[in-house]
Structures are given as C-alpha cells and as structure tokens.
Design a protein around this motif. Structure first.
Motif, PDB file in Angstrom:
ATOM      1  N   PHE A 124       0.857  -1.184   0.000  1.00 48.58           N
ATOM      2  CA  PHE A 124       0.000   0.000   0.000  1.00 48.58           C
ATOM      3  C   PHE A 124       0.892   1.232   0.000  1.00 48.58           C
ATOM      4  O   PHE A 124       1.902   1.279   0.718  1.00 48.58           O
ATOM      5  CB  PHE A 124      -0.931  -0.004   1.216  1.00 48.58           C
ATOM      6  CG  PHE A 124      -1.999  -1.047   1.112  1.00 48.58           C
ATOM      7  CD1 PHE A 124      -3.215  -0.767   0.513  1.00 48.58           C
ATOM      8  CD2 PHE A 124      -1.775  -2.338   1.577  1.00 48.58           C
ATOM      9  CE1 PHE A 124      -4.181  -1.743   0.372  1.00 48.58           C
ATOM     10  CE2 PHE A 124      -2.742  -3.317   1.447  1.00 48.58           C
ATOM     11  CZ  PHE A 124      -3.952  -3.020   0.843  1.00 48.58           C
ATOM     12  N   GLY A 171      -2.661   4.141  -3.410  1.00 47.99           N
ATOM     13  CA  GLY A 171      -3.562   3.006  -3.252  1.00 47.99           C
ATOM     14  C   GLY A 171      -2.805   1.748  -2.890  1.00 47.99           C
ATOM     15  O   GLY A 171      -1.920   1.777  -2.024  1.00 47.99           O
ATOM     16  N   GLY A 172      -3.122   0.653  -3.566  1.00 52.16           N
ATOM     17  CA  GLY A 172      -2.457  -0.607  -3.227  1.00 52.16           C
ATOM     18  C   GLY A 172      -2.464  -1.586  -4.366  1.00 52.16           C
ATOM     19  O   GLY A 172      -3.163  -1.410  -5.370  1.00 52.16           O
ATOM     20  N   VAL A 173      -1.650  -2.625  -4.199  1.00 50.69           N
ATOM     21  CA  VAL A 173      -1.588  -3.715  -5.174  1.00 50.69           C
ATOM     22  C   VAL A 173      -1.572  -5.020  -4.380  1.00 50.69           C
ATOM     23  O   VAL A 173      -0.784  -5.172  -3.444  1.00 50.69           O
ATOM     24  CB  VAL A 173      -0.314  -3.635  -6.051  1.00 50.69           C
ATOM     25  CG1 VAL A 173      -0.304  -4.769  -7.073  1.00 50.69           C
ATOM     26  CG2 VAL A 173      -0.203  -2.291  -6.752  1.00 50.69           C
TER      27      VAL A 173
END
Lengths: 125, 439
Positions: free
Chosen positions: B193, B197-199
């Motif tokens: 994160f 945002g995030g993956v």
C-alpha cells in the motif's frame, strides 16, 4: 422598544486543546493542528481506496521480492527441515484438509464470563 | 552487505554506516500484544499506552506493560497465548477511543510482524510500530482473502490491511510503501500500500506453492534491505532502524544540502491516500547550531509545488508589498523542491517509480510526487500574534501582495496546503476572496 440583543456565547479565553477547535490532537505537546481525524481516515479508505487497489496482480511477487534469487540449496534445506518438523507437517495437513482448529480449541480459555457478568481468571476454577 | 546464500543474517556490518542496508530481522507473534509508539509520539488511532485498550479486561495472562519490559527479555520468543476472549460488548476498540465495535478498522493489531532487530540492545516485549518492516495477517478461511470474487470490490481484509498500512507509514518515517503478507486458509498473498492506493498479488496456494512461500519468507527476512521494503531511497538512516532506545535519525538531501533529522517528528499524516506529510526538526549536516523544519510530502503532481509558491511569495517585488520587506507570520523558506530519483537522475520520485512492472497503470495526473521543504521558521498562527498592530501589519502586507500573487490565479485550496505554517496566508486568502467579490 427593547434594544437588539446579541446571543450570548461563552467567551473564549484561550485555546488549550486541539479539541477546543474541533480537531483531533496530533501530538500532546504540539500546537500544530492535525488535519486528519479517524473518521476522515475511515471515509478516505472506504471510498477512495476502493478504486485504487489492483487485485490479482501476477507480477508483484517476482518484481518486488524476487523469490528466484534464493538459492536452490537453501530452499531444499528449509524444505527438508519442514518435512521433519511434526508441528508444521500437521499444520500443513490441516490446511490441506481445511481442518485448522479454532484458536479457542487450541488453548485453554484464559478468561471466561461467569453469571455475574464479570471476568475472572480461568485458573481460579 | 547482503549474502543471499548464507544462513546467517548480516547483522554485524563491517564499515557500512547506512543502516538501511543492514538486514537483521525477526518474526514476532504480536497478535496478543499491541505494538506501541515512542513516548511522546502520538498517532491518532494508535494507542500510546496499552492500558488504554486493556482497561476493563481481566486476563489470565498478565500482559507486560512498557515499564515491565526489563523483566521479560525472552518474552518476544515465547509462543503467545490465545487472544483473550471478550464479549463483543466488552471488547474495547483497538484505537482505544470507543468500545464495542467489531469493525475491521478497529483491528489494528497485526498477527505477526517482521521487525528490524537491534541485536546489541536489550529486546523488549512490545515492539514499536517503527520497527515493523512487514506485517502478516492470518485468517482461518480462504474466503476471507484479500482478492475479491468479482475482481474489483474492496474486500474486508484489503481494507483492514490498508488501515494498518496507513498507521505503519505514519509510524515508520520516510516510507514509500508498506509491505503485507496474508495467509487465509491455504491461500497466501503479498500486498503493498502506498500513497496512490495498493496492489494485491494473485492467490498462491501454500500446498502447491510451498517453495515460493519459503523463498518469499527467506527474501523478506534475510535478503531484502529497508529500501527494498519501502524506505525512501534518497534518505540514509544513521541509526539502526531496530533501535529501542533511539528514534532513528536520517540523512536527508534537500536541494544541494544535506540535513540530519532530530528526535521525534513534529507531525505526521495518518491518511493513506494523499500527501502523507511528515514534519520533523532537522539540522544542516556539519552545522549543529541552527535547527530547521523539514517537511516531507507527496504532492499531487497536477498542483503547483509548495516550494514554488514560497519562492513566488518571497520574490514578490517591493512595490507589490508596499515597500515592506519582511513577511510577518510567513514561514521562512530555506530550500526545497521535488526529489529526484538517484537511479534515474532526470526523473522525480513518484509513486509510479516503485510500481514499475506490477500493478495497474497510475493516472498521469494522479501520480504523487515526492517533495521536500526546509523552513527556518514555522510562521505564526493568527492567535499567536501578540499585538494588534503586528497582526494588522501582517494583514496589510498580505493584502498588498495580493495584486501580483493572486493575479496568477492561485486556487485557495493551494493555500490550504500551508495550513501548518502559513496561517496568515490562509487569513489573507480569505480576505482576498472577500476583496474579489467586492470588486
């Protein structure tokens, strides 16, 4: 005719706490206000983040962690170690059978609720 | 420094004083204890004192409090007891602020954490959040995994990870991203994160991909340094990141100079997506006499850089400021600008810089840029002016400077970026709006 009146309000003599200004405190001895409060952070996460997370990414592990750089010897040694460890073997078997026990089944409960609605040590019993 | 094929951590470096390169980490089971913050550092949502959240709970296992740390040096290696069972009604929220909530946002207690270890120091039972390099969350069922069935909806676990990530990024300074592992039933995932945002990785099965799991754990614990795990590559920690006694100092380049951070941060953002502002005191390397304010933030790339605004404010002509030279109440700008990638000197550091090769494409206009400022003063808040004439003088200067500056059509929101240092400008921004509306 009565003169117009101004609504009374409490006189602000000093600003001692961030909460006086409706803010979340950021640092006990700091006068800097925090622009972030918990509710804002939650709303931020729930609404904004929803469109900002990429799921099921196939490359992140290889790019970020590069697991292939661990030598095969080390992996083999660790796998041998795991295969000899009864606890890990049992755990993996449980995972395979979807039979991982709940934590409450693994340990004697540390606390219990009695009829008097208060907690007591289980060891008292 | 790193030896991928040795079975011993490289905890005792020979000459390297860059502590980001020192890899000495241990896994800790913290699901029954609460990681803490340094004394004097308060991060909303993160309890200062574990007693705040333990209040009202009587447990069979006495949990050591910070003051008890000297007596339980081996506690960190001891398998933890089960989580204390509580009724929903009596369960305190993990942010210590309210009771009875079962929201995932309140579960701010990671299950396992990989922490930087400072082997010469006495290890205490409760790690600091700033020690944490990787967080691991465990769920019993694979259905609780972070990847949604439809591929797009934010799952409860992803939200929970994001919430812990924002605290992690607030507590561990100069981080670009926060690394998480999840194990849900037989499924495991890696996730990061950051400020955009995030993956989340695809699902791996621990039975089929056990070798991959072993390799990942090995790499995280023994091979990858602090930069690989998210630390800003332009800063150098000059104290061990796992220190118990000292909040680590960092060598931070800004412009052509290098600054050394001092003590705890003055302020840090606790939001995840956004600027992630971090403010601390710093001194010029080699000159300990003067203290500066260092502000580190991820600015929206579509916005004007804060350093640019300061330069414009201070470059306003004498005529436009009625011949008044100093700017009462405005922070004194020393240096600042966007930070360039040391590996690619022509490119500024953006969130997309560490996402090369994975994750979805980041919108070009929504790709935060790493930005730093050094200020010699913090400016004044309106209520800090001691005399009325002083305040009026500042207001006059601001208004007299508005013709030039505001003809450049600054959005008022830009001024709000200065909230912590330029309250007078905010004040003036309001007055300018009034002036404009009158015209």
């Amino acid at each position: 005719m009565e003169p117009p009146t101004t609504p009374k309000h409490s006189r602000v003599t000093s600003i001692q706490h961030d909460s006086d200004m409706g803010r979340t405190p950021s640092y006990p001895t700091s006068h800097y206000p925090s622009s972030t409060n918990i509710d804002d952070a939650k709303a931020n996460l729930k609404t904004i983040l929803a469109t900002r997370v990429s799921f099921n990414d196939p490359n992140i592990v290889n790019v970020l962690v590069k697991p292939d750089e661990v030598s095969a010897d080390i992996v083999k040694a660790l796998q041998d170690n795991i295969s000899k460890n009864q606890v890990i073997k049992k755990f993996l078997a449980d995972v395979r059978r979807k039979a991982i026990p709940l934590e409450s089944h693994m340990y004697k409960p540390l606390v219990r609720r009695n009829c008097c609605s208060c907690f007591e040590y289980s060891c008292i019993e | 420094m790193k030896d991928n094929n040795s079975d011993h951590p490289t905890s005792e470096p020979a000459e390297d004083t860059n502590f980001a390169r020192h890899v000495s980490r241990i896994w800790l089971d913290v699901h029954s204890i609460i990681p803490r913050t340094d004394e004097g550092l308060f991060i909303p949502g993160m309890p200062l004192d574990p007693r705040d959240v333990e209040e009202g709970i009587v447990s069979g296992h006495k949990r050591p409090l910070p003051g008890d740390d000297e007596d339980d040096e081996d506690d960190a290696d001891t398998p933890g007891p089960s989580k204390v069972r509580r009724t929903m009604k009596q369960r305190p929220a993990r942010d210590g602020n309210s009771q009875g909530k079962s929201d995932t946002f309140e579960k701010r207690r990671p299950d396992l954490v990989l922490v930087d270890d400072s082997s010469p120091e006495h290890r205490q039972s409760r790690p600091f959040w700033r020690h944490i390099a990787v967080l691991l969350e465990v769920k019993r069922d694979r259905e609780k995994g972070p990847n949604p069935a439809d591929g797009t909806t934010l799952t409860g676990l992803a939200a929970q990870l994001a919430d812990m990530a924002r605290l992690h990024l607030a507590a561990r300074p100069f981080m670009r991203f926060s690394v998480h592992l999840t194990v849900c039933g037989a499924i495991f995932n890696l996730a990061i994160f950051d400020r955009a945002g995030g993956v989340v990785s695809k699902d791996y099965n621990i039975n089929k991909d056990l070798e991959t799991f072993i390799r990942i754990i090995r790499r995280l614990g023994r091979d990858l340094d602090a930069y690989d795990l998210g630390l800003d590559q332009t800063v150098v920690p000059i104290d061990t990141l796992g220190s118990w006694k000292q909040y680590p100092r960092f060598r931070v380049p800004v412009g052509g100079s290098t600054y050394i951070t001092k003590r705890l941060p003055i302020w840090q953002s606790t939001g995840l997506v956004g600027r992630g502002t971090f403010v601390c005191l710093a001194e010029l390397e080699g000159d300990k006499d003067k203290t500066y304010i260092l502000k580190n933030a991820w600015r929206a790339c579509a916005r004007l850089a804060e350093s640019t605004v300061y330069k414009m404010v201070y470059s306003a002509t004498e005529e436009s400021t009625s011949g008044l030279t100093d700017l009462d109440g405005v922070a004194k700008f020393v240096d600042g600008g966007d930070i360039y990638d040391p590996q690619q000197p022509n490119e500024v550091v953006k969130v997309s810089s560490h996402r090369k090769g994975f994750g979805g494409p980041i919108n070009e206009n929504d790709d935060p840029v790493l930005h730093r400022l050094v200020l010699a003063s913090r400016g004044c808040k309106l209520y800090e002016f001691t005399t009325f004439s002083q305040l009026m003088r500042a207001a006059k200067k601001m208004n007299s400077g508005t013709c030039n500056l505001f003809s450049l059509r600054f959005p008022l929101t830009l001024l709000q970026d200065f909230g912590h240092f330029m309250s007078v400008v905010l004040f003036t921004g309001t007055s300018v709006l009034v002036t404009c509306s009158l015209v």
